[in-house]
Design a protein around this motif. Structure first.
Motif, PDB file in Angstrom:
ATOM      1  N   UNK A  44      55.513 104.485  -1.985  1.00 48.07           N
ATOM      2  CA  UNK A  44      55.329 104.052  -0.708  1.00 48.07           C
ATOM      3  C   UNK A  44      55.858 102.686  -0.398  1.00 48.07           C
ATOM      4  N   UNK A  45      55.418 101.662  -1.488  1.00 47.95           N
ATOM      5  CA  UNK A  45      55.764 100.333  -1.247  1.00 47.95           C
ATOM      6  C   UNK A  45      57.473 100.143  -1.325  1.00 47.95           C
ATOM      7  N   UNK A  46      57.841 101.046  -2.327  1.00 51.88           N
ATOM      8  CA  UNK A  46      59.183 100.790  -2.283  1.00 51.88           C
ATOM      9  C   UNK A  46      60.061 101.186  -1.035  1.00 51.88           C
ATOM     10  N   UNK A  47      59.522 102.388  -0.419  1.00 50.54           N
ATOM     11  CA  UNK A  47      59.885 102.933   0.920  1.00 50.54           C
ATOM     12  C   UNK A  47      59.768 101.926   1.831  1.00 50.54           C
ATOM     13  N   UNK A  48      58.850 101.334   1.867  1.00 52.66           N
ATOM     14  CA  UNK A  48      58.638  99.959   2.843  1.00 52.66           C
ATOM     15  C   UNK A  48      59.644  98.980   2.596  1.00 52.66           C
ATOM     16  N   UNK A  49      59.596  98.642   1.236  1.00 53.47           N
ATOM     17  CA  UNK A  49      60.704  97.603   1.004  1.00 53.47           C
ATOM     18  C   UNK A  49      62.334  97.749   1.379  1.00 53.47           C
TER      19      UNK A  49
END
Lengths: 176, 151
Positions: A29-34
């Protein structure tokens, strides 16, 4: 008998990381947000870092406390104080423990899991979590915002409510 | 063999040994805790106090339900719920809703649900959260009513 098996199972447990998949999902999820919105991701990361810094000292206390519990109280005694035979004292112990416990709810999971495997009743875990709404260090702030009457009335209902929730849990999930 | 096992069980482990064992237990659970911390951080970054305040409609019954759900979904230090609750009261939101919001902030936690299921099991988590949800509404209602009577 079932509980005894559970205890020995717990003692023989090999070291295994838990929550790997949850961490993996959160990282994705963090990766997608980044990729999509790096500002939100950076803010979330910053906030997570702050939370981690705040809970680390409390976590350390919980680790020491858990070890102390395990050292001083063998499973039989845990079951005596917090198990089926504990009586009124057990209810009062967890109620007080819940009120004075500090930090977020999830850092207490390992200690409670440990005590549970040694015979602590599920009803007591419910009481512990429910009574945590009363935060002694924050009471002056609550009085300042909502008034003394509100704080006293709410604290009273929270304590009674915590005990009733525990009693209902005992009916829903009776200990064997 | 049995005698040897019996002797071993009689020997009391040292505090350091117990501490090491518990340290390992906490290390094992660290991915779970890190996952929850990551989720809480994400919630805090995505859900602003302004967004929470905008949810309330001005109807005491519906707002109490909204307060319970909003408090349960939000994450962070309870101080924030007091600050936000105080602001909501100033905006004319009912004491029922604000009380429900403050209680559910601590007793319910959407972001820690996966960890609760992993540690205590699905059935326990379901029962505990249903109880916490129902009692949040009950306690909020009783508190607001009692405060009104006493005022």
């Amino acid at each position: 008998m079932k509980k005894q098996n559970k205890i020995s199972e717990n003692e023989d447990k090999a070291f295994v990381f838990r929550g790997k998949y949850l961490l993996l999902i959160v990282l994705i999820i963090y990766g997608l947000f980044f990729i999509g919105n790096s500002q939100v991701a950076q803010l979330a990361l910053h906030k997570s870092g702050n939370i981690l810094m705040k809970i680390l000292p409390v976590l350390l206390v919980v680790v020491l406390l858990t070890a102390l519990f395990n050292f001083l109280l063998p499973p039989k005694q845990v079951a005596m104080y917090l198990g089926r035979e504990s009586g009124v004292k057990g209810w009062l112990w967890v109620l007080i423990a819940g009120v004075i416990s500090h930090g977020p709810m999830y850092i207490w999971y390992p200690l409670l899991e440990d005590l549970r495997s040694q015979g602590m009743k599920d009803a007591f875990i419910v009481v512990f979590f429910a009574s945590r709404t009363i935060k002694i260090p924050l009471l002056p702030l609550m009085i300042d915002y909502f008034g003394l009457t509100f704080t006293l009335v709410l604290s009273f209902y929270l304590l009674v409510g915590a005990l009733i929730q525990g009693l209902i849990m005992e009916i829903l999930q009776p200990e064997i | 063999m049995d005698k040897k096992q019996g002797k071993q069980s009689l020997q009391r482990p040292t505090y350091l040994k117990v501490l090491r064992k518990n340290g390992l237990s906490f290390l094992a659970i660290s991915p779970l805790l890190l996952g929850v911390v990551g989720l809480v951080g994400l919630f805090q970054a995505l859900v602003t106090p302004k967004m929470i305040a905008a949810l309330f409609r001005g109807n005491a019954v519906i707002d109490t339900l909204i307060g319970t759900l909003a408090g349960g979904s939000a994450a962070g230090n309870p101080v924030v719920s007091y600050l936000l609750g105080g602001e909501l009261l100033k905006q004319g939101i009912s004491l029922y809703a604000v009380t429900a919001f403050v209680i559910s902030w601590v007793t319910l936690g959407l972001s820690q649900l996966p960890a609760e299921v992993e540690v205590f099991g699905g059935r326990f988590t379901l029962y505990r959260n249903i109880l916490a949800f129902v009692f949040t509404i009950l306690i909020a209602t009783l508190t607001a009513l009692t405060v009104q009577v006493l005022a």
